[in-house]
Every structure is written in structure tokens, then in C-alpha cells.
Design a protein around this motif. Structure first.
Motif, PDB file in Angstrom:
ATOM      1  N   ASN A  51      55.375 -11.350  10.196  1.00 19.82           N
ATOM      2  CA  ASN A  51      54.299 -10.925  11.104  1.00 19.82           C
ATOM      3  C   ASN A  51      53.293 -10.039  10.385  1.00 19.82           C
ATOM      4  O   ASN A  51      52.068 -10.133  10.622  1.00 19.82           O
ATOM      5  CB  ASN A  51      54.880 -10.195  12.304  1.00 19.82           C
ATOM      6  N   ILE A  52      53.783  -9.179   9.513  1.00 24.48           N
ATOM      7  CA  ILE A  52      52.883  -8.317   8.738  1.00 24.48           C
ATOM      8  C   ILE A  52      52.004  -9.172   7.825  1.00 24.48           C
ATOM      9  O   ILE A  52      50.787  -8.947   7.695  1.00 24.48           O
ATOM     10  CB  ILE A  52      53.699  -7.294   7.925  1.00 24.48           C
ATOM     11  N   ILE A  53      52.640 -10.161   7.164  1.00 24.59           N
ATOM     12  CA  ILE A  53      51.861 -11.046   6.280  1.00 24.59           C
ATOM     13  C   ILE A  53      50.807 -11.810   7.085  1.00 24.59           C
ATOM     14  O   ILE A  53      49.632 -11.903   6.698  1.00 24.59           O
ATOM     15  CB  ILE A  53      52.805 -12.025   5.558  1.00 24.59           C
ATOM     16  N   ARG A  54      51.192 -12.341   8.221  1.00 22.05           N
ATOM     17  CA  ARG A  54      50.270 -13.121   9.060  1.00 22.05           C
ATOM     18  C   ARG A  54      49.119 -12.243   9.559  1.00 22.05           C
ATOM     19  O   ARG A  54      47.939 -12.655   9.548  1.00 22.05           O
ATOM     20  CB  ARG A  54      51.042 -13.724  10.222  1.00 22.05           C
ATOM     21  N   SER A  55      49.428 -11.011   9.995  1.00 17.04           N
ATOM     22  CA  SER A  55      48.385 -10.096  10.483  1.00 17.04           C
ATOM     23  C   SER A  55      47.429  -9.701   9.366  1.00 17.04           C
ATOM     24  O   SER A  55      46.204  -9.638   9.562  1.00 17.04           O
ATOM     25  CB  SER A  55      49.051  -8.853  11.088  1.00 17.04           C
ATOM     26  N   THR A  56      47.986  -9.458   8.184  1.00 16.53           N
ATOM     27  CA  THR A  56      47.134  -9.082   7.047  1.00 16.53           C
ATOM     28  C   THR A  56      46.200 -10.226   6.666  1.00 16.53           C
ATOM     29  O   THR A  56      45.007 -10.024   6.371  1.00 16.53           O
ATOM     30  CB  THR A  56      48.015  -8.683   5.854  1.00 16.53           C
ATOM     31  N   ARG A  57      46.706 -11.431   6.661  1.00 15.52           N
ATOM     32  CA  ARG A  57      45.866 -12.591   6.317  1.00 15.52           C
ATOM     33  C   ARG A  57      44.782 -12.823   7.367  1.00 15.52           C
ATOM     34  O   ARG A  57      43.645 -13.197   7.036  1.00 15.52           O
ATOM     35  CB  ARG A  57      46.741 -13.834   6.174  1.00 15.52           C
ATOM     36  N   ASP A  58      45.118 -12.610   8.658  1.00 20.32           N
ATOM     37  CA  ASP A  58      44.115 -12.767   9.707  1.00 20.32           C
ATOM     38  C   ASP A  58      42.985 -11.754   9.534  1.00 20.32           C
ATOM     39  O   ASP A  58      41.782 -12.102   9.685  1.00 20.32           O
ATOM     40  CB  ASP A  58      44.747 -12.615  11.089  1.00 20.32           C
ATOM     41  N   ARG A  92      48.018 -21.157   4.945  1.00 21.40           N
ATOM     42  CA  ARG A  92      48.861 -20.747   6.065  1.00 21.40           C
ATOM     43  C   ARG A  92      50.265 -20.400   5.563  1.00 21.40           C
ATOM     44  O   ARG A  92      50.735 -20.915   4.554  1.00 21.40           O
ATOM     45  CB  ARG A  92      48.940 -21.881   7.093  1.00 21.40           C
ATOM     46  N   LEU A  93      50.929 -19.544   6.312  1.00 20.61           N
ATOM     47  CA  LEU A  93      52.296 -19.146   5.969  1.00 20.61           C
ATOM     48  C   LEU A  93      53.247 -20.318   6.192  1.00 20.61           C
ATOM     49  O   LEU A  93      53.204 -20.985   7.222  1.00 20.61           O
ATOM     50  CB  LEU A  93      52.720 -17.947   6.836  1.00 20.61           C
ATOM     51  N   LYS A  94      54.095 -20.598   5.186  1.00 24.13           N
ATOM     52  CA  LYS A  94      55.016 -21.725   5.284  1.00 24.13           C
ATOM     53  C   LYS A  94      56.036 -21.495   6.404  1.00 24.13           C
ATOM     54  O   LYS A  94      56.434 -20.346   6.658  1.00 24.13           O
ATOM     55  CB  LYS A  94      55.769 -21.922   3.969  1.00 24.13           C
ATOM     56  N   PRO A  95      56.435 -22.568   7.077  1.00 19.59           N
ATOM     57  CA  PRO A  95      57.435 -22.397   8.140  1.00 19.59           C
ATOM     58  C   PRO A  95      58.798 -22.052   7.561  1.00 19.59           C
ATOM     59  O   PRO A  95      59.108 -22.383   6.410  1.00 19.59           O
ATOM     60  CB  PRO A  95      57.449 -23.766   8.832  1.00 19.59           C
ATOM     61  N   PHE A 103      42.093 -10.321   6.743  1.00 18.89           N
ATOM     62  CA  PHE A 103      41.332 -10.685   5.546  1.00 18.89           C
ATOM     63  C   PHE A 103      40.423 -11.878   5.828  1.00 18.89           C
ATOM     64  O   PHE A 103      39.281 -11.947   5.335  1.00 18.89           O
ATOM     65  CB  PHE A 103      42.293 -11.003   4.398  1.00 18.89           C
ATOM     66  N   ARG A 104      40.909 -12.832   6.645  1.00 25.25           N
ATOM     67  CA  ARG A 104      40.117 -14.016   6.981  1.00 25.25           C
ATOM     68  C   ARG A 104      38.887 -13.624   7.802  1.00 25.25           C
ATOM     69  O   ARG A 104      37.812 -14.198   7.642  1.00 25.25           O
ATOM     70  CB  ARG A 104      40.987 -15.014   7.722  1.00 25.25           C
ATOM     71  N   LYS A 105      39.038 -12.645   8.715  1.00 21.82           N
ATOM     72  CA  LYS A 105      37.898 -12.174   9.505  1.00 21.82           C
ATOM     73  C   LYS A 105      36.855 -11.497   8.626  1.00 21.82           C
ATOM     74  O   LYS A 105      35.648 -11.641   8.855  1.00 21.82           O
ATOM     75  CB  LYS A 105      38.373 -11.209  10.584  1.00 21.82           C
ATOM     76  N   ALA A 106      37.326 -10.732   7.639  1.00 23.21           N
ATOM     77  CA  ALA A 106      36.380 -10.043   6.754  1.00 23.21           C
ATOM     78  C   ALA A 106      35.763 -10.990   5.741  1.00 23.21           C
ATOM     79  O   ALA A 106      34.658 -10.733   5.239  1.00 23.21           O
ATOM     80  CB  ALA A 106      37.089  -8.897   6.033  1.00 23.21           C
ATOM     81  N   ASN A 107      36.436 -12.093   5.428  1.00 24.64           N
ATOM     82  CA  ASN A 107      35.951 -13.067   4.447  1.00 24.64           C
ATOM     83  C   ASN A 107      36.078 -14.462   5.039  1.00 24.64           C
ATOM     84  O   ASN A 107      37.048 -15.192   4.772  1.00 24.64           O
ATOM     85  CB  ASN A 107      36.756 -12.964   3.146  1.00 24.64           C
ATOM     86  N   PRO A 108      35.127 -14.839   5.899  1.00 23.68           N
ATOM     87  CA  PRO A 108      35.225 -16.130   6.599  1.00 23.68           C
ATOM     88  C   PRO A 108      35.261 -17.326   5.659  1.00 23.68           C
ATOM     89  O   PRO A 108      35.850 -18.361   5.985  1.00 23.68           O
ATOM     90  CB  PRO A 108      33.975 -16.154   7.479  1.00 23.68           C
ATOM     91  N   ASP A 109      34.674 -17.206   4.478  1.00 20.44           N
ATOM     92  CA  ASP A 109      34.618 -18.347   3.565  1.00 20.44           C
ATOM     93  C   ASP A 109      35.853 -18.443   2.662  1.00 20.44           C
ATOM     94  O   ASP A 109      35.977 -19.410   1.899  1.00 20.44           O
ATOM     95  CB  ASP A 109      33.362 -18.247   2.699  1.00 20.44           C
TER      96      ASP A 109
END
Length: 472
Positions: A116-123, A136-139, A125-131
Motif C-alpha cells: 500500500n505504501i508503494i502504491r500510494s507513493t507511485r500515485d 503497475r505493481l505486480k500482483p 509521483f504519477r500526479k506530480a509527473n503525469p508524463d
């Protein structure tokens, strides 16, 4: 003083030979950390053939289910008797076997939190860097099989004993204790919840102690006191590890037997693994709790015996010679432990060299026999009963003439070993008390003559079947 030093030297040599491992390897300095020890069972696991494909398994909790605390002589302790890290030990054993691919389930909440921490951090980062191209995190992997079970018993002092001797202040003693740990392991299918296989393994834990001491006055107001010894305890953690590793090996082979999985080597190697495992199970089925070798439980009711041996008379002469005897017998089995039977023997009693061995003695005995360990291959036996004996004059060749008989009682002990369900060998000795003073051809004193018999025999069991032995 010389004798004393000689005794001390002998005592020291005995100590060195009996406990040199402890005396020459005493810890006298701080020891560095070392890699964990490998048991013989670890080597067996690593030598198994590789599987067609490793099985993904999950282990949520493989724990100590005994709830026992460590025993102490005085007071109480909150230290557990069994390690609480059995789950980690099981995962290591699964890895060593290379048959299983264990996935993290013991601390699943920690893993999910971190994801969850990894997913939140990536989200963020994605908002700050849209390009930015952020994968995605592997299942998570899911398990096809769950492994359950645990350490279900820890029995202390199942066998204790020792020996010792002391003479004029010098002596030694040894003590031992055996504990036992039992592990159950089961495989559960995650697709339908079916229990695919359950195995269990037990392992004994040995503790030994040896001590030697000398306590002597060597001179007036001079006391010499020497003491040495050692205690050796098998680590409980290593015993638990070996039991778990053995359970993993059994699970693999029984899975091959049931067609759940197979090795890369093919059917020939798989069949060899199965044959060796079945032979081991057969040997274990014939071994009792205390490593006793058990026999197949016999339903045979009749026993024929042939016995050969010697005799020694205890009569009116101060010296006697050993002579021979032979006998045939029949026994009927009343129960697993008790037999009743009759036996006829022919024997010589050589009371004194100056007297010719004039008589052949014929005896007929009726005995009740008790087998102390009726389900073991090797067992002590005890017997007793009464009989009748008569002689035949050998010098005048009058067979069955000049007949004179006497009553007697007898008792004895020995050992019997079951070679097969039909045959056993016997070694025994018996003492016979007659109600006459004529056995040595001399009447003297008020005590009747007695004699000793000893020898070996062969028993043939017949008249029934056998069943596999399961009694401990």
C-alpha cells in the motif's frame, strides 16, 4: 603414596578416554558467530531429485501447539520448552528441498502494508509527473497448497537412567535422559479445501551427564579431592529442525505415491524413492517407542522345541563336572505372554571324577512360561513348574529296568529371539530342586541334591497366522 598416585593415574586415564570430547573442547574464549549447523536430514532433503515444477505453497502459521514451559528444578519459568520459530524452520526446509516455492503468509499484513505504501507513493509521483511511465505493481502470487500443522507434543523424561560405582572415596557415575518431540504436517488444496496428505514425525532428544571424583585422605590432615565431568544436551531447536525436515521429505514422497506430483528424473527414480520409503516405514512399524525391535504379532498357538546343553550337579561332593543333556518339548500359547508346556529330557549328572557316570537320567517336566516383552523380537523369559525324574542303569545295559523315580521342582530364566514368525532361538538356564539325595549316588547330610541345566534351543511355531505388530 605410590599406590595412591597409581590409582589417580588410572582414574585420570578413564576420565580422558570417556569424556575427552568435552575435556579437550572446553570453551575458554568468546566464539564468533557461525553459520547454522546442517543435520543429516538437511543433506537428505538437498539430495532429492528435482521436481517437474516447484509447487507454490503458503505457510500461515506452523507453531508450537504444546504450550509447555521449560522445566526447572526449583521455581517456575516462562521460557517455552519448544522454539516458537517453527514456521521459519519449515520455510527453510521447503526451500532446501527445492520441491516447493514458499510465499510469504506468516506476516501477510506487513507485506500488504508495504505494498500500500508503494502504491500510494507511485500515485503521488504519477500526479506530480503525469508524463512519467510508472509500471503497475505486480500482483501477489497465490498458493496452490497450504501447509498446516505444528509441534503437537513435547514429552519429557520418557526414558531416564544411569549407573555408578564408588570404592574407598573413588568412583564415577553416568546419567541420561531422553525426551521426545512430535511434528504433524498436512497439505491442503486451496481450490477445494481438501486435505491432500497428512504426515507426522517424532524425534528423540538425548541428554547425558558423566562425572568422576576422588575423595581420599593421603596423609594426616591432608585431604585430596578431585572431580571432573561433563554434561551434553542435544539442542531442542536442532531436534525440531530435523523432525520438520523429515516431515517435508515424507510429504514429498507420499505425494509422489498418490500422484500429486513427480520428479524430473522419471518413473524409475520415483519408484526407487517410494521403495526406500516403504522399506523405512516397514522398519519403523516393527520398532517400538524405545527403539525396541518388534516382531509380527503371532496367532500361532503351538510350539515344538529342541534343546541342547549341559548339566552341573550340586550334591554331596565338593567337585563336579559339567555333562550333557538334550530335550524335546511342546508348549501351548495361553496368551501373548503366557505359555504352558511339557518337556522330556535325557541327561547325565557327573558328580565326581572318581565315580563312573553310571546313570542316564530321564526327566518329564511341566512348566508355565512368561515372556516379559511378548511383542518384541528379543525378550527375557521366565519359567517354573514341577517334574519327575528317573534313572536307567547304564553299566548293566538295563534300559527301562531297575526303574526308580523322584519328584522335583524347577525354575529358570533366559532369552528368546524371534527369527521369523515360525522360528525362534532360545538361550536359558534352570535350577532343579529334587526331593532325593541319591542323584550323585551318595547319601550324605540332610540336604537333597540339586542340579543346574543350561543351553540353547530352537522353537518351531505353528497352527495359526500372523498380523502386523503395532503395540509399543
Amino acid at each position: 603414596m605410590r599406590k595412591l598416585m597409581y590409582r589417580i593415574s588410572i582414574l585420570a586415564m578413564l576420565v580422558l578416554f570417556n569424556s575427552c570430547g568435552a575435556l579437550f573442547n572446553q570453551p575458554v574464549d568468546v566464539q564468533n558467530a557461525r553459520l547454522g549447523e546442517l543435520s543429516d536430514q538437511t543433506t537428505v532433503l538437498k539430495q532429492l531429485p528435482l521436481p517437474n515444477e516447484p509447487i507454490v505453497v503458503g505457510v500461515y502459521n506452523f507453531k508450537d501447539q504444546t504450550g509447555q514451559y521449560k522445566a526447572v528444578e526449583n521455581g517456575s519459568t516462562f521460557s517455552t520448552a519448544v522454539t516458537q520459530g517453527a514456521t521459519t524452520i519449515l520455510i527453510k526446509a521447503l526451500e532446501d528441498s527445492q520441491w516447493f516455492n514458499p510465499i510469504e503468509r506468516e506476516n501477510l499484513s506487513n507485506l500488504l502494508n508495504e505494498r500500500n505504501i508503494i502504491r500510494s507513493t507511485r500515485d503521488d509521483f504519477r500526479k506530480a509527473n503525469p508524463d512519467a511511465n510508472i509500471p503497475r505493481l505486480k500482483p501477489l502470487l497465490f498458493a496452490g497448497i497450504l501447509l498446516e500443522g505444528g509441534v503437537i507434543s513435547y514429552d519429557t523424561n520418557i526414558l531416564t537412567g544411569g549407573a555408578g560405582a564408588r570404592y574407598f572415596g573413588a568412583g564415577g557415575s553416568t546419567r541420561y535422559r531422553q525426551d521426545r518431540i512430535t511434528v504433524y504436517l498436512r497439505a491442503v488444496s486451496t481450490s477445494n479445501g481438501a486435505i491432500l496428505k497428512t504426515v507426522y514425525v517424532s524425534k528423540t532428544i538425548l541428554s547425558q551427564a558423566v562425572d568422576v571424583s576422588l575423595f581420599r585422605y593421603v596423609n594426616f590432615q591432608r585431604l585430596l579431592e578431585v572431580e571432573t565431568g561433563f554434561t551434553k544436551n542435544e539442542p531442542t531447536q536442532l531436534a525440531v529442525s530435523e523432525a520438520i525436515e523429515k516431515a517435508v521429505e515424507a510429504l514429498i514422497i507420499e505425494g509422489i505415491m498418490d500422484g500429486l506430483w513427480q520428479s524430473k528424473e522419471g518413473e524409475e527414480i520415483d519408484q526407487k524413492l517410494i521403495d526406500d520409503y516403504l522399506l523405512e516405514k516397514e522398519l519403523e512399524a516393527s520398532t517400538g517407542l524405545y527403539e525396541r525391535e518388534l516382531a509380527e504379532r503371532s496367532e500361532k498357538k503351538h510350539v515344538l522345541s529342541l534343546n541342547l546343553g549341559g548339566t552341573y550337579i550340586n550334591g554331596d561332593f565338593s567337585s563336579s563336572d559339567v555333562d550333557a543333556n538334550a530335550g524335546l518339548g511342546y508348549q501351548y500359547k495361553l496368551s501373548d505372554a503366557f505359555r504352558v508346556g511339557v518337556e522330556g529330557s535325557i541327561l547325565r549328572l557327573n558328580a565326581n571324577k572318581a565315580i563312573s557316570r553310571r546313570y542316564w537320567w530321564l526327566t518329564a517336566d511341566a512348566n508355565l512360561q512368561y515372556r516379559l516383552l511378548p511383542y518384541d523380537k528379543f525378550s527375557p523369559i521366565f519359567y517354573g513348574g514341577g517334574g519327575y525324574m528317573s534313572f536307567v542303569d547304564n553299566t548293566e545295559a538295563k534300559f527301562l529296568q531297575d526303574w526308580e523315580g523322584f519328584f522335583k521342582v524347577q525354575g529358570g530364566a533366559g532369552f528368546e529371539y524371534m527369527v521369523s514368525p515360525n522360528f525362534s532361538v532360545l538361550a536359558r538356564a534352570g535350577y532343579h530342586v529334587s526331593f532325593t539325595d541319591k542323584l550323585d549316588d551318595e547319601i550324605f547330610g540332610s540336604r537333597d541334591d540339586h542340579y543346574l541345566t543350561f543351553g540353547i534351543g530352537l522353537n518351531y511355531h505353528f497352527g495359526g497366522g500372523t498380523t502386523k505388530q503395532s503395540t509399543n
